[in-house]
Scaffold this motif. Sequence first.
Motif, PDB file in Angstrom:
ATOM      1  N   LEU A  79      34.599   0.636  -7.018  1.00 22.53           N
ATOM      2  CA  LEU A  79      34.986   0.522  -5.610  1.00 22.53           C
ATOM      3  C   LEU A  79      35.857   1.687  -5.142  1.00 22.53           C
ATOM      4  O   LEU A  79      35.923   1.954  -3.940  1.00 22.53           O
ATOM      5  CB  LEU A  79      35.730  -0.805  -5.384  1.00 22.53           C
ATOM      6  N   VAL A  80      36.543   2.372  -6.056  1.00 24.83           N
ATOM      7  CA  VAL A  80      37.399   3.494  -5.657  1.00 24.83           C
ATOM      8  C   VAL A  80      36.687   4.823  -5.803  1.00 24.83           C
ATOM      9  O   VAL A  80      37.291   5.882  -5.625  1.00 24.83           O
ATOM     10  CB  VAL A  80      38.695   3.504  -6.498  1.00 24.83           C
ATOM     11  N   GLY A  81      35.413   4.795  -6.127  1.00 22.08           N
ATOM     12  CA  GLY A  81      34.699   6.030  -6.442  1.00 22.08           C
ATOM     13  C   GLY A  81      34.612   7.027  -5.318  1.00 22.08           C
ATOM     14  O   GLY A  81      34.495   8.229  -5.558  1.00 22.08           O
ATOM     15  N   GLY A  82      34.658   6.564  -4.076  1.00 25.87           N
ATOM     16  CA  GLY A  82      34.513   7.481  -2.963  1.00 25.87           C
ATOM     17  C   GLY A  82      35.796   8.141  -2.524  1.00 25.87           C
ATOM     18  O   GLY A  82      35.778   9.011  -1.649  1.00 25.87           O
ATOM     19  N   LYS A  83      36.950   7.761  -3.098  1.00 29.24           N
ATOM     20  CA  LYS A  83      38.228   8.255  -2.617  1.00 29.24           C
ATOM     21  C   LYS A  83      38.936   9.198  -3.580  1.00 29.24           C
ATOM     22  O   LYS A  83      39.752   9.996  -3.161  1.00 29.24           O
ATOM     23  CB  LYS A  83      39.157   7.054  -2.320  1.00 29.24           C
ATOM     24  N   HIS A 134      33.333  11.012  -7.747  1.00 30.82           N
ATOM     25  CA  HIS A 134      31.910  11.254  -7.522  1.00 30.82           C
ATOM     26  C   HIS A 134      31.528  12.722  -7.697  1.00 30.82           C
ATOM     27  O   HIS A 134      30.342  13.048  -7.805  1.00 30.82           O
ATOM     28  CB  HIS A 134      31.527  10.775  -6.126  1.00 30.82           C
ATOM     29  N   LEU A 135      32.509  13.623  -7.705  1.00 32.34           N
ATOM     30  CA  LEU A 135      32.194  15.033  -7.883  1.00 32.34           C
ATOM     31  C   LEU A 135      31.721  15.310  -9.307  1.00 32.34           C
ATOM     32  O   LEU A 135      30.933  16.240  -9.533  1.00 32.34           O
ATOM     33  CB  LEU A 135      33.416  15.884  -7.546  1.00 32.34           C
ATOM     34  N   THR A 136      32.205  14.535 -10.246  1.00 34.58           N
ATOM     35  CA  THR A 136      31.713  14.596 -11.631  1.00 34.58           C
ATOM     36  C   THR A 136      31.350  13.176 -12.049  1.00 34.58           C
ATOM     37  O   THR A 136      32.146  12.483 -12.680  1.00 34.58           O
ATOM     38  CB  THR A 136      32.796  15.160 -12.566  1.00 34.58           C
ATOM     39  N   PRO A 137      30.173  12.702 -11.651  1.00 36.44           N
ATOM     40  CA  PRO A 137      29.820  11.292 -11.852  1.00 36.44           C
ATOM     41  C   PRO A 137      29.911  10.889 -13.323  1.00 36.44           C
ATOM     42  O   PRO A 137      29.409  11.590 -14.207  1.00 36.44           O
ATOM     43  CB  PRO A 137      28.372  11.216 -11.349  1.00 36.44           C
ATOM     44  N   GLU A 169      25.722   7.224  -9.298  1.00 39.04           N
ATOM     45  CA  GLU A 169      25.264   8.004  -8.154  1.00 39.04           C
ATOM     46  C   GLU A 169      26.133   7.691  -6.939  1.00 39.04           C
ATOM     47  O   GLU A 169      26.529   6.539  -6.729  1.00 39.04           O
ATOM     48  CB  GLU A 169      23.800   7.680  -7.839  1.00 39.04           C
ATOM     49  N   TYR A 170      26.404   8.736  -6.158  1.00 37.96           N
ATOM     50  CA  TYR A 170      27.229   8.571  -4.963  1.00 37.96           C
ATOM     51  C   TYR A 170      26.343   8.564  -3.728  1.00 37.96           C
ATOM     52  O   TYR A 170      25.481   9.439  -3.558  1.00 37.96           O
ATOM     53  CB  TYR A 170      28.252   9.701  -4.853  1.00 37.96           C
ATOM     54  N   GLN A 171      26.528   7.558  -2.868  1.00 39.18           N
ATOM     55  CA  GLN A 171      25.785   7.444  -1.618  1.00 39.18           C
ATOM     56  C   GLN A 171      26.729   7.761  -0.462  1.00 39.18           C
ATOM     57  O   GLN A 171      27.557   6.914  -0.081  1.00 39.18           O
ATOM     58  CB  GLN A 171      25.207   6.041  -1.468  1.00 39.18           C
ATOM     59  N   PRO A 172      26.650   8.961   0.084  1.00 40.20           N
ATOM     60  CA  PRO A 172      27.622   9.362   1.119  1.00 40.20           C
ATOM     61  C   PRO A 172      27.607   8.467   2.351  1.00 40.20           C
ATOM     62  O   PRO A 172      28.650   8.251   2.973  1.00 40.20           O
ATOM     63  CB  PRO A 172      27.180  10.793   1.467  1.00 40.20           C
ATOM     64  N   GLN A 173      26.421   7.969   2.740  1.00 39.90           N
ATOM     65  CA  GLN A 173      26.357   7.146   3.951  1.00 39.90           C
ATOM     66  C   GLN A 173      27.210   5.890   3.813  1.00 39.90           C
ATOM     67  O   GLN A 173      27.880   5.476   4.748  1.00 39.90           O
ATOM     68  CB  GLN A 173      24.906   6.760   4.260  1.00 39.90           C
ATOM     69  N   LYS A 174      27.165   5.269   2.657  1.00 34.95           N
ATOM     70  CA  LYS A 174      27.929   4.042   2.427  1.00 34.95           C
ATOM     71  C   LYS A 174      29.254   4.290   1.724  1.00 34.95           C
ATOM     72  O   LYS A 174      30.102   3.397   1.675  1.00 34.95           O
ATOM     73  CB  LYS A 174      27.097   3.059   1.598  1.00 34.95           C
ATOM     74  N   GLY A 175      29.422   5.489   1.167  1.00 31.40           N
ATOM     75  CA  GLY A 175      30.643   5.762   0.427  1.00 31.40           C
ATOM     76  C   GLY A 175      30.713   4.995  -0.880  1.00 31.40           C
ATOM     77  O   GLY A 175      31.807   4.647  -1.337  1.00 31.40           O
ATOM     78  N   GLU A 176      29.562   4.729  -1.510  1.00 26.05           N
ATOM     79  CA  GLU A 176      29.517   3.926  -2.723  1.00 26.05           C
ATOM     80  C   GLU A 176      29.214   4.800  -3.931  1.00 26.05           C
ATOM     81  O   GLU A 176      28.362   5.679  -3.875  1.00 26.05           O
ATOM     82  CB  GLU A 176      28.442   2.838  -2.617  1.00 26.05           C
ATOM     83  N   LEU A 177      29.922   4.526  -5.015  1.00 24.18           N
ATOM     84  CA  LEU A 177      29.633   5.145  -6.301  1.00 24.18           C
ATOM     85  C   LEU A 177      29.161   4.041  -7.240  1.00 24.18           C
ATOM     86  O   LEU A 177      29.932   3.146  -7.597  1.00 24.18           O
ATOM     87  CB  LEU A 177      30.879   5.825  -6.867  1.00 24.18           C
ATOM     88  N   SER A 178      27.902   4.061  -7.608  1.00 25.87           N
ATOM     89  CA  SER A 178      27.333   2.953  -8.374  1.00 25.87           C
ATOM     90  C   SER A 178      26.169   3.449  -9.215  1.00 25.87           C
ATOM     91  O   SER A 178      25.719   4.597  -9.087  1.00 25.87           O
ATOM     92  CB  SER A 178      26.851   1.833  -7.428  1.00 25.87           C
TER      93      SER A 178
END
Length: 973
Positions: A504-508, A512-515, A554-563
């Motif tokens: 849940l904190v992956g977008g902040k 996500h820059l180094t998944p 994988e990071y989804q920029p539209q949703k801001g999710e790292l999953s």
Amino acid sequence: MDTLCNDSPPCSSSMYSNGLSMCENLHDQIKVEPDFHCPSDGNGYLPPIRPDHFPQSCRLSHYNGHNPQMEYMRPNHSSSCYMDGRPLCPKMSPHYSGESPPSYSSHSNYGNSMQNSLSCVFGMQRPRKNQGMSIWAKTQLLPPELLKHVSSMYEGSQIPIEVRHYFADWIEDQPWGQIDENSSNQQDQSFAQQLLNKLIEELESKAAELPQQNEFFILKLKFQEVASQFRTQYTQRPMELVRTIKRNLAMEESLVHQHENPDASPTETPMPAFDKDKLIMSKIENIGIQITEAEKMIRELSHKQEEFTINYQKQLQINSQINQTHSDKYLATLSQEDLMRVTTETRKTLEKQKKNLEGVLAREAQTIASARVEIAGKLSNNFECLEEVRQQVVDQELIEWKRQQQLAGNGAKIDPNLLENLQKWVESTVDLVWKSRQQVLKLEGLCSRIPMQLSDGRDDVVSTLNSKITSILSSIVTSTFIVETQPPQVLKRDSRFSARVRLLVGGKLTIHLTPPTVTASIISEAQAKLLLRGPNRRPEHNCGKILNNSGLMEYQPQKGELSIEFRNMILKTIKRAEKRGTEVSGTFAVTEEKFCILFQSSFHLGMTVNELQFEVWTISLPVVVTVHGNQECNAVATILWDNQFSEPGRMPFTVPDQVPWPELVNLLDTKFSSLTERGLTHENKQYLATKLFGGSIEDNFSQKTVSWSSFNRDPLPARNYTFWEWYYQAMKLTKEHMRGPWKEGFINGFISKLDSQRLLEKRPLGTFLLRFSDNFIGGITIAWLAEDNKTGKKQIWNLHPFSGKDFQIRGLAERINDLPQLLTLYPEIPKHVAFSRFMTQTAHHQGAQGTDGYVRHELRMVPDPEMNGMAGFTMCTENPQSPQLEINGRDSPGTCMSPQNLQVYNTPDAGMDLDQYHLQELPGSGMDYDADSMLEMNDFSDINLSSFLETANAVLGQNFNNNTTMNSMNGSS
């Protein structure tokens, strides 16, 4: 009375000018309503009466006249809308909470004058489609603590509470539920726009009708302002209005339900989602303000330290100059005149400057020390606030979401927006935590540049700040590594399955820059217990092998999710625990053994790899691993019990052995409803209780408890299957073959044979109902009322139960349609009305010839023509309600219409019936056996097929030979 029937409405403004006394006295005498139904009136209504036209004696004393209209309006024909019975005119109070009053009819001498006073508000409250209390009326009866939620909701929803109050019925009558507010469909958009325009029109219309005097003027301005606001705010976004109103109505219904059903909710009433989001975001925003202030204080400290450093450098220069004036070597180079000046004036000036600088530095040092302590205290307070938010978001809301996810495994509803709110809260919180940690690092850097010992014995709190904020950060990061989509909890070996893991904190935090890479493995219950006892107790060995168990997030920029979504995992092997002597052997031991999927990952935060290194892990909900399809039933029971009755924070995977019956029946209802789209009735639940406890459906079972053994280990009395196996097969049969009729309420289902007889015996001949068989697992029977041809008496007959295999051949609706003797579905629904829509097999005209030259045929269910007395569906003479032995080698009358003797014919040529011999259905049939697994388990090499053929010839005789010949002929044709 003619003078009383004027063209003003009741409860007019004159009542406000005179206070409540007049209205109270008036209410004692009549029921003040917009319309009075009067039986003696020609059109059924008495025109509204203006209170100031009543004689003074009528207003201030009891009315003693005998006019029939006034008699009809006496107190015995009216009631107060207040629960405490206060004699206040119900339609005057803005807190009116009774049923919606009737709208004004068009009276010839009344017109629209009703809407020229405050009572026009009541004209907005149209007659309800159902005459029960409206949602808003019930909402106003809520206790003060719940009404606060309602008030705060409308304060922040851009819809004034006045609009909700005065337009309550209009709002509730609109089909909001037919609009998908998240859809981009043009039809939904157009519908939403129409509702918006209609609401604006209603607001402007009522505002125009209100007079510009007294209390009406404020209301008039309010309606005009809201109409203009809605037009500006929602014209381009009508879906926002729909979304807001739907959310508000749902919250009101939720609060009313909680208030009316206190036992159905937790002891502490949960805050509505809208209020909760508002409260948490408000706390986060306030902390953000405090962190901004702390940042400003740190900048000021930096400036002060820079000034201190500059002054300190000046002091060093002055000290150097003073030392130089005392140097013999330097003095020797001076003339007598310069020497006198240096030793007198210069030294004195330097000493004075030194003294001044020492004072400045002392004051600045004291200021810096105080600033450091103040900043440390500020940061410490911020950390306490952040920890409070962390506890609410992570320890409460995230745990609540996990609990909802667990119950969703049993079929319960889950709020689809809760996880998105959680991510918003978590990201906002961790952003502030990270900023706070940067502030701590800055403060530590400032302190290291100018080390300082506190002389008053105070502790240096700066040194403890880093560990505090890092602990908060670590807790948030590790706790928000979650299983977003659980793997199937009944996991079959060698079958493909999927799962989804999310940080849940992956977008902040720039993770996500180094998944990071996530790995999945399966562990046992014992290994899960060790894992929770300490971070260094991770299992060294897995309990099985999972293919395709690793991948990058994988990071989804539209949703801001790292999953990461594992789509193709396959469990290839599983290692089970060794059985102990006290454990139940056989199938139960396998289907009660719990495992879980362990997901692990690692990553770092900060400028360097070694600054903050995190190793995160999370486990799935418990799973039961099966090998054969026939284990699914008991495996599902284990999972349902665990999901429903596990306690938060338990040691994996402990569950109580006994549970209250009301909680268990709620589980059964939820699961059945999720699979079939309709839950259980009260009568259904009572019948299920009798299956477990005995007694009758009239008994009170609320204090009963059910053990795991009685639920899914011990067989039911006089049966060879458990309660759960019987219920599971009924649920499976309904889901796969009868969902439509069950959803519409056309199947009674859970009702005993005796109770079905009581329902049918007073109905007309041909009335029937459907119920699940008591002694045939996974079967449904038809009970119907018919007349015995020999005795002329009415009797209840029960068709031999149908199984899922029967419905695979011919559906339920078609079978009911095949039997002309079944006329009316209980209580009085013609069978074609109930079941025609569920017929899927197309009937062909007899003898119709297709384009390919073949004559069409169809399958039909018909009675066995050789059954005793069955011509024209003539009833058997024996009592069908009691078990009977075979009579003359035929089936007993109680089963005279089993699927075995209700033959399936081919029409128009039904001369040959090759399906007259059927294998007997065994208890527990309908389970999904794995043929391949059965072949692996059994050795068929010793089977002698010749012996079976000899037995078949001896038993079947000529019929076997004839059928063999016919099959040969058919094959040659």
